[in-house]
Design an enzyme around this catalytic site. Structure first.
Site, PDB file in Angstrom:
ATOM      1  N   HIS A   1       0.502  -1.166  -0.236  1.00 16.85           N
ATOM      2  CA  HIS A   1       0.123   0.165  -0.174  1.00 16.85           C
ATOM      3  C   HIS A   1       1.182   1.208  -0.618  1.00 16.85           C
ATOM      4  CE1 HIS A   1      -2.446   3.357   2.492  1.00 16.85           C
ATOM      5  NE2 HIS A   1      -3.279   3.033   1.905  1.00 16.85           N
TER       6      HIS A   1
ATOM      7  N   GLU B   1       1.937   2.017  -3.199  1.00 16.08           N
ATOM      8  CA  GLU B   1       0.625   2.140  -4.292  1.00 16.08           C
ATOM      9  C   GLU B   1       0.871   4.183  -4.086  1.00 16.08           C
ATOM     10  OE1 GLU B   1      -3.390   4.040  -3.236  1.00 16.08           O
ATOM     11  OE2 GLU B   1      -2.836   2.001  -2.761  1.00 16.08           O
ATOM     12  N   HIS B   2       1.084   4.161  -2.638  1.00 10.66           N
ATOM     13  CA  HIS B   2       1.219   5.909  -2.576  1.00 10.66           C
ATOM     14  C   HIS B   2       2.113   6.684  -2.942  1.00 10.66           C
ATOM     15  CE1 HIS B   2      -1.344   6.954   0.542  1.00 10.66           C
ATOM     16  NE2 HIS B   2      -2.130   5.716   0.287  1.00 10.66           N
TER      17      HIS B   2
ATOM     18  N   GLU C   1      -3.566   8.281   7.761  1.00  9.18           N
ATOM     19  CA  GLU C   1      -4.861   6.579   7.356  1.00  9.18           C
ATOM     20  C   GLU C   1      -4.945   5.695   8.249  1.00  9.18           C
ATOM     21  OE1 GLU C   1      -3.544   5.597   3.510  1.00  9.18           O
ATOM     22  OE2 GLU C   1      -5.659   4.698   3.331  1.00  9.18           O
TER      23      GLU C   1
END
Lengths: 457, 439
Positions: free
Chosen positions: A71, A74-75, A151
């Protein structure tokens, strides 16, 4: 500009409002020499397209101590390449009138853009660029990892039900990497370095591990030619070995409690269930899909009717099952007890509903109702090109084919009442079960957490 | 899971928009008429997929609820489906599900909206619409369902009162709207005060044909759409008269309120009442907000708060236009220890934007996105339905859709600066911080 857009608008409205039947055909597939697969579904209702790149790399490909890196990468994919500087990717898509985002799951990581169809070549150019030219700098990483930790705070740390779900996975899986959350444990995020993200990218972001999905007002042949032009120049590389990491057999019910600020308890129960591996031969995943529908497919379905409307033990109930996954499957029941009722009472109520299925089966009427919804959903989903692209990507990255989508629905329509009963009996057994309960804590007594240790970088 | 952006806030900001052309101009072939009972109908044929979407919206949102009984609007909306003159709640649910139809909807401050999606084939369509018609026109509000839904609502409110995102939002509206009904949020006390007769009375007074808007989009012709609209509205309550006038929205006194909460993040909202659906500054505010905090990754707030400093996962701004001045809202969540720094940064970004307006290059980029991406706002039945329903409910000018891209193109830097100066006055700006306690 103004005039061109004006005409464009009228053409669009005419398209949406008065499309001829047959505007949509079957998806078509093409594979580049470097292993990249391209799947195109033409849908000419409106002059827009959705472009997605799915990588078969998710949190289940991570190793302990580096949870969340899929993840985080992904950022980082928005943070610049050799030729497109940080932030430029998003600016160019916005300037083309597009919308974009990305998502990471246990099984995959995917990137998408929704655009006016003329912008499709630019999307392919930009995605192809970041498939092979990404820079993961220490400076960009050190800023973005803070965003990811925010997040996690937003979506997990301060969300009691998310903590319950996290606890359930950690209890249910001893060995399989589904045991850690997609976003990663906070401590792993705190100790992640840019090299971890860079290594992840080097390992998994290769054309032979990706599927490009395009749905919309496009010509398949033209999309294949564009894919060849932009993605074709990227070299294939061998992928790391994927260890099977089979979860050992569960030997008895597992239980956990999560304490967090809340008013009401919350109950989450998960039974290990099979997922689809062979669309033509498997039976139970289809039966379990129908069972989920009988229990919770509509407002009059058994759980809501019995536990919310009739006995009023619960203020909310739900059932969940996803038949497609790379890893092991799970069937869920969940609920919130009404004020004054306990999680134990709700658990007993849910178990009684399962016992009813096992003892007496389901009715033909219930079966027909679930199937009617399957039939309707096949029609309704044509209204969304985004939804269609999502479905193709999910099938493709969980080991199935886009050609299986309609076959799966046909097989669900063939499920019998006896198959539903048998599946319930086989899988909803205590030895397969993990139960997690939220023990609500009053706000004023909940202690504020100490500040987390400062980042070292 | 793990999506990079929490929410596509620019959709909220821009969701309202353009207006359908009249049928005479033949741009979007919208047919408009009034049913025999006085409901307004907006119909668009879309024959590509054998399905049909129908919205029925009532002017029965939270603003119509009497003071002291907050929750009545939502409760009435829920109970409308809980039993009709001829069918039980269970039968209703089953008849919808048996034909694969979906009945959804929501209540906001202005609207109570029901939406039905069904196959357009005769049997499925017929049963779904007949059931929908019974629900809307002959609800009986059974006592058992009333007691149950009241208890569930109270449970839900008590749960919400523990959540920082709900606490901050309720406090924000309370401070923005004070005595205006837009401020109202149900509490256990207001809900427990509601009686069965209140629900029946609220329905009779507000679910009336003259204040209903029916939007039909899908695989039927004009003639059939006409019969459907009659079927759904002929038996609605009539003649309730005009609703009581609502007070004007007043500007609040600017202040910052801190509310303690044990969560790891502070939830922060800033804003004030700002814009109506028909505001002449709609387009300058829309375009300006895209630049300030509506345009996803490319907005100033995202660049300054998230991309450069890593303060927040989600930071955004939007205007929510309502019948009366809806809020302008900036929101973010950040770990408590840095809440003051993050808030200071947000204020600096807003202050600079108010003082100087956007740069020419930013305005150009905003127009490229809003004009170039216009098609994405209406490229499915569902999206188009939502737009047409808004047009109907708020009675927006019939040229709005035709003019949308042209009006965006015409917006200037000066207009944006002037519009923000009129609508976002720092003296009236309310800030709520839930997380770190009293300052």
């Amino acid at each position: 500009m103004g005039i061109r857009m004006f005409r464009h608008l009228f053409a669009l409205i005419a398209a949406v409002a008065a499309t001829a039947a047959g505007a949509q055909g079957a998806a078509q597939e093409y594979q580049l020499a470097n292993g990249l697969r391209v799947i195109v579904k033409e849908d000419h209702r409106a002059p827009t397209a959705v472009h997605m790149v799915w990588y078969r790399a998710g949190s289940m490909d991570e190793v302990s101590g580096a949870s969340g890196v899929a993840h985080v990468l992904e950022h980082m994919m928005f943070k610049g390449t050799k030729t497109v500087k940080s932030g430029e990717f998003s600016r160019r898509i916005a300037a083309a009138g597009g919308r974009e985002n990305a998502f990471t799951n246990r099984d995959y990581t995917a990137y998408f853009q929704q655009v006016p169809k003329d912008a499709l070549p630019l999307m392919m150019q930009l995605e192809a660029d970041r498939m092979s030219n990404l820079l993961v700098t220490e400076t960009e990483f050190s800023r973005e990892i803070k965003v990811v930790m925010e997040e996690r705070r937003l979506r997990t740390e301060d969300q009691p039900r998310a903590l319950v779900a996290e606890a359930l996975n950690a209890e249910a899986y001893f060995a399989h990497p589904y045991r850690w959350p997609v976003i990663g444990w906070m401590n792993d995020l705190e100790h992640m370095r840019h090299a971890d993200a860079r290594n992840w990218y080097a390992r998994w972001y290769v054309p032979n591990n990706a599927v490009v999905v395009v749905v919309g007002d496009v010509k398949a042949d033209e999309v294949f030619a564009l894919a060849q032009k932009y993605y074709g120049r990227i070299k294939a590389r061998p992928l790391p070995e994927r260890k099977p990491q089979i979860e050992p057999e569960q030997r008895g019910v597992r239980r956990a409690v999560v304490k967090a600020p809340a008013e009401l308890p919350y109950l989450l129960m998960g039974w290990k269930c099979p997922v689809l591996r062979n669309v033509g031969q498997d039976l139970q995943p289809y039966a379990l899909e129908v069972l989920a529908g009988v229990l919770d497919g509509n407002e009059s379905a058994r759980l809501n009717q019995s536990l919310v409307r009739n006995s009023r033990i619960a203020s909310e109930v739900g059932a969940g099952y996803d038949a497609t996954a790379r890893g092991p499957g799970m069937c869920f029941l969940e609920g919130t007890p009404s004020q004054g009722r306990s999680a134990a009472e709700l658990e007993a109520g849910l178990r009684a509903e399962l016992a009813r299925v096992v003892d007496n089966g389901v009715t033909e009427e219930e079966l027909a109702r679930v199937k009617a919804q399957v039939v309707a959903s096949q029609v309704f989903k044509r209204d969304s090109i985004f939804g269609q692209a999502m479905e193709i990507g999910q099938f493709e990255t969980t080991g199935l084919s886009h050609r299986d989508i309609d076959r799966v629905l046909e097989r669900i329509k063939a499920v019998t009442a006896e198959q539903v009963r048998a599946a319930a009996k086989q899988y909803f057994a205590d030895d397969n079960l993990t139960v997690v309960v939220l023990d609500p804590q009053p706000l004023d007594q909940a202690k504020a957490r100490p500040a987390p240790p400062r980042m070292r970088h | 899971m793990g999506s990079r952006r929490g929410k596509l806030v620019f959709l909220v900001a821009a969701a309202a928009l353009w207006m359908a052309a009249s049928a005479a101009r033949a741009a979007l072939p919208i047919h408009i008429w009034t049913t025999s009972s006085g409901a307004r109908v907006y119909f668009v044929a879309s024959r590509g997929i054998p399905m049909l979407d129908i919205n029925v919206d009532f002017d029965a949102g939270g603003r119509r609820v009497p003071a002291g009984k907050a929750g009545l609007g939502g409760l009435t909306y829920t109970l409308v489906r809980a039993g009709s003159a001829t069918r039980s709640e269970e039968e209703i649910s089953r008849r919808i599900a048996d034909v694969g139809a979906q009945l959804d909807g929501s209540v906001d401050r202005d609207r109570a909206g029901f939406s039905l999606r069904t196959l357009s084939s005769e049997r499925e369509r017929g049963q779904a619409i007949a059931t929908f018609a019974e629900i809307l026109q002959t609800p009986v509000f059974p006592e058992a369902a009333f007691a149950r839904e009241k208890a569930r609502l109270v449970d839900g409110i008590r749960e919400e009162e523990t959540k920082p995102e709900a606490i901050v939002s309720k406090a924000f509206y309370r401070l923005l709207y004070a005595a205006h009904p837009y401020a109202l949020a149900p509490t256990p006390e207001t809900v427990l005060r509601i009686e069965g007769a209140d629900v029946e009375g609220f329905y009779r007074a507000n679910y009336v044909a003259e204040r209903a808007v029916v939007t039909i989009l899908g695989d039927v012709d004009r003639e059939l759409a006409g019969r459907i609209a009659e079927q759904l509205t002929a038996g609605l309550p009539r003649g309730a008269g005009a609703p009581a006038p609502l007070p004007a929205v007043l500007q609040p006194r600017g202040e910052t309120v801190h509310i303690a909460h044990p969560a790891s993040q502070s939830h922060i909202l800033l804003g004030l009442p700002a814009m109506t659906r028909k505001d002449p500054d709609y387009f300058p505010l829309l375009v300006g907000n895209y630049i300030l905090g509506g345009g996803g990754f490319v907005s100033r707030l995202t660049l300054e708060v998230r991309e450069k400093r890593g303060y927040a996962y989600s930071v955004y701004s939007y205007f929510l236009p309502l019948a009366q001045e809806g809020p302008f809202q900036i929101g973010l969540q950040t770990k408590k220890e840095q809440a003051e720094e993050a808030l200071a940064r947000v204020r600096a970004v807003l202050g600079e934007f108010l003082a100087q307006g956007p740069r020419a290059a930013e305005l150009k980029a905003a127009k490229q996105n809003l004009v170039g991406g216009f098609a994405l706002r209406i490229d499915s039945n569902r999206k188009l339905l939502e737009q047409v329903a808004l047009i109907g409910f708020y009675q927006l000018p019939l040229t709005w859709l035709d003019d949308f891209t042209a009006r965006v193109e015409k917006v200037s830097v000066d207009q944006i600066r002037a519009a923000f100066a009129r609508h976002v006055r720092p003296d009236n700006l309310v800030t709520v911080v839930v997380g770190s306690g009293e300052k």
